[in-house]
Design a protein around this motif. Structure first.
Motif, PDB file in Angstrom:
ATOM      1  N   LEU A 215       0.819  -1.210   0.000  1.00 41.75           N
ATOM      2  CA  LEU A 215       0.000   0.000   0.000  1.00 41.75           C
ATOM      3  C   LEU A 215       0.854   1.262   0.000  1.00 41.75           C
ATOM      4  O   LEU A 215       0.541   2.245  -0.690  1.00 41.75           O
ATOM      5  CB  LEU A 215      -0.938  -0.002   1.211  1.00 41.75           C
ATOM      6  N   MET A 219       0.540   4.041  -3.029  1.00 43.07           N
ATOM      7  CA  MET A 219       0.175   5.432  -2.813  1.00 43.07           C
ATOM      8  C   MET A 219       1.287   6.386  -3.260  1.00 43.07           C
ATOM      9  O   MET A 219       1.012   7.420  -3.886  1.00 43.07           O
ATOM     10  CB  MET A 219      -0.159   5.670  -1.340  1.00 43.07           C
ATOM     11  N   LEU A 266      -1.178  10.874   5.220  1.00 43.11           N
ATOM     12  CA  LEU A 266      -1.122   9.692   4.355  1.00 43.11           C
ATOM     13  C   LEU A 266      -0.379   8.543   5.023  1.00 43.11           C
ATOM     14  O   LEU A 266      -0.851   7.402   5.037  1.00 43.11           O
ATOM     15  CB  LEU A 266      -0.444  10.058   3.033  1.00 43.11           C
ATOM     16  N   ASN A 269      -1.675   5.972   7.629  1.00 44.88           N
ATOM     17  CA  ASN A 269      -2.696   5.008   7.204  1.00 44.88           C
ATOM     18  C   ASN A 269      -2.207   3.967   6.207  1.00 44.88           C
ATOM     19  O   ASN A 269      -2.923   3.000   5.931  1.00 44.88           O
ATOM     20  CB  ASN A 269      -3.872   5.777   6.581  1.00 44.88           C
ATOM     21  N   THR A 270      -1.020   4.145   5.647  1.00 46.24           N
ATOM     22  CA  THR A 270      -0.546   3.183   4.647  1.00 46.24           C
ATOM     23  C   THR A 270      -0.121   1.852   5.268  1.00 46.24           C
ATOM     24  O   THR A 270      -0.165   0.816   4.611  1.00 46.24           O
ATOM     25  CB  THR A 270       0.640   3.765   3.858  1.00 46.24           C
ATOM     26  N   SER A 290      -8.524   3.924   8.110  1.00 44.30           N
ATOM     27  CA  SER A 290      -7.340   4.018   7.253  1.00 44.30           C
ATOM     28  C   SER A 290      -7.686   3.765   5.787  1.00 44.30           C
ATOM     29  O   SER A 290      -7.175   4.448   4.889  1.00 44.30           O
ATOM     30  CB  SER A 290      -6.276   3.020   7.722  1.00 44.30           C
ATOM     31  N   LEU A 294      -7.123   6.344   2.685  1.00 39.94           N
ATOM     32  CA  LEU A 294      -6.336   5.976   1.508  1.00 39.94           C
ATOM     33  C   LEU A 294      -7.130   6.191   0.220  1.00 39.94           C
ATOM     34  O   LEU A 294      -6.589   6.658  -0.789  1.00 39.94           O
ATOM     35  CB  LEU A 294      -5.891   4.509   1.611  1.00 39.94           C
TER      36      LEU A 294
END
Length: 316
Positions: A215, A219, A266, A269-270, A290, A294
């Motif tokens: 993830l 992102m 950001l 939450n990744t 989260s 995202l």
């Protein structure tokens, strides 16, 4: 659309750098295997069985409880003792690297290779749009009777497909090397939940780790793609994205220690594996929150990229 993606894929593999990236992934996987074998040889006592090692581990954990010493990363010594005793009673050999160094523990630790994949994916995403402007080939694309959003979407899909291609290569090589050099280990993962030890699948756990660790890469690759499309500058996209890849998580963790609003960033939450370990970076966060954050960030990045690209004056 298919022809556009095929053309992008052919252009990508017409560059020597693409094969260098693939070769680097293979060499990194081999190097990681050698390092893990070396670490495992130092970290475990070859003269003791795994049962004896667990018993010794329990004695150490009991001393920690008596002295009030906290476990590593908030790990509860009492829970570890319960898991070890369950493993001994049910003859389930552990997969922990510091105990036996098994196939499953090797796969678990090899997920760090995804950071290298992220670096390569960011480089590709940063240049796939910006290079068209720097080389002047963007005008050749625009004179074709194809909507601009289709051109940009084909490039984004190509970046995603290339990243997935590298992940598959990494997974296949890791599985092969793991089967050759490490003991099979147990397919069972023991966890302490709701006051009792529960058996879970190691395969499912490793797959989740691959997804969770991907993830961050997804992102940041999307961000690099957006910067490339908006500013037409691959160096800027690479610089910002790589800086955030290596520093973003650490900086967010530091801020989160003092301010709750860090949960909206950001990088807070990744890392969905924080919920796997029940250790959210900010108290009160959950996986649903989260995932929503995202999706919002992804939508913002893609909206900016497509809006600017489709409305820009190419001649400017």
């Amino acid at each position: 659309m298919f022809n556009l993606m095929r053309n992008e894929w052919m252009k990508l593999f017409s560059r020597a750098a693409t094969y260098v990236m693939i070769g680097a992934i293979v060499l990194a996987a081999i190097a990681a295997t050698v390092i893990m074998l070396f670490i495992n040889s130092l970290g475990s006592d070859q003269n003791l069985t795994w049962q004896e090692q667990l018993q010794a581990d329990n004695e150490r954990l009991e001393q920690m409880i008596e002295t009030g010493e906290a476990g590593f990363m908030g790990d509860d010594p009492a829970e570890r003792i319960a898991i070890n005793e369950y493993a001994l009673e049910n003859d389930i050999a552990p997969n922990s690297m510091n105990i036996s160094g098994t196939f499953w523990s090797y796969l678990e630790n090899s997920t760090f290779l995804l950071s290298l994949i992220g670096l390569f994916a960011i480089i590709v995403a940063s240049g796939i749009v910006a290079s068209e402007f720097s080389w002047g080939t963007i005008k050749l694309l625009m004179i074709r009777p194809i909507a601009r959003w289709k051109i940009l979407l084909s490039k984004f899909i190509t970046v995603g497909a290339f990243g997935l291609f590298l992940v598959v290569i990494t997974a296949i090589i890791s599985v092969i090397l793991g089967l050759i050099f490490f003991d099979p280990g147990s397919p069972v993962r023991l966890v302490f939940e709701d006051g009792q030890v529960v058996e879970k699948s190691m395969a499912a756990y490793v797959v989740r780790l691959y997804i969770f660790n991907s993830l961050d890469v997804i992102m940041l690759t999307t961000m690099a793609f957006m910067i490339s499309a908006v500013f037409r500058n691959s160096s800027l996209a690479i610089g910002i994205s790589l800086f955030l890849l290596f520093v973003g998580g650490t900086a967010t963790g530091f801020i989160a220690a003092y301010y709750d609003w860090a949960k909206f960033s950001l990088f807070a939450n990744t890392n969905l594996s924080q919920y796997e370990m029940n250790m959210p970076i900010v108290e009160g966060m959950n996986m649903q929150f989260s995932i929503i954050m995202l999706v919002i960030y992804f939508a913002v990045f893609m909206t900016l990229a497509f809006t600017v690209f489709t409305k820009r004056d190419i001649a400017s």
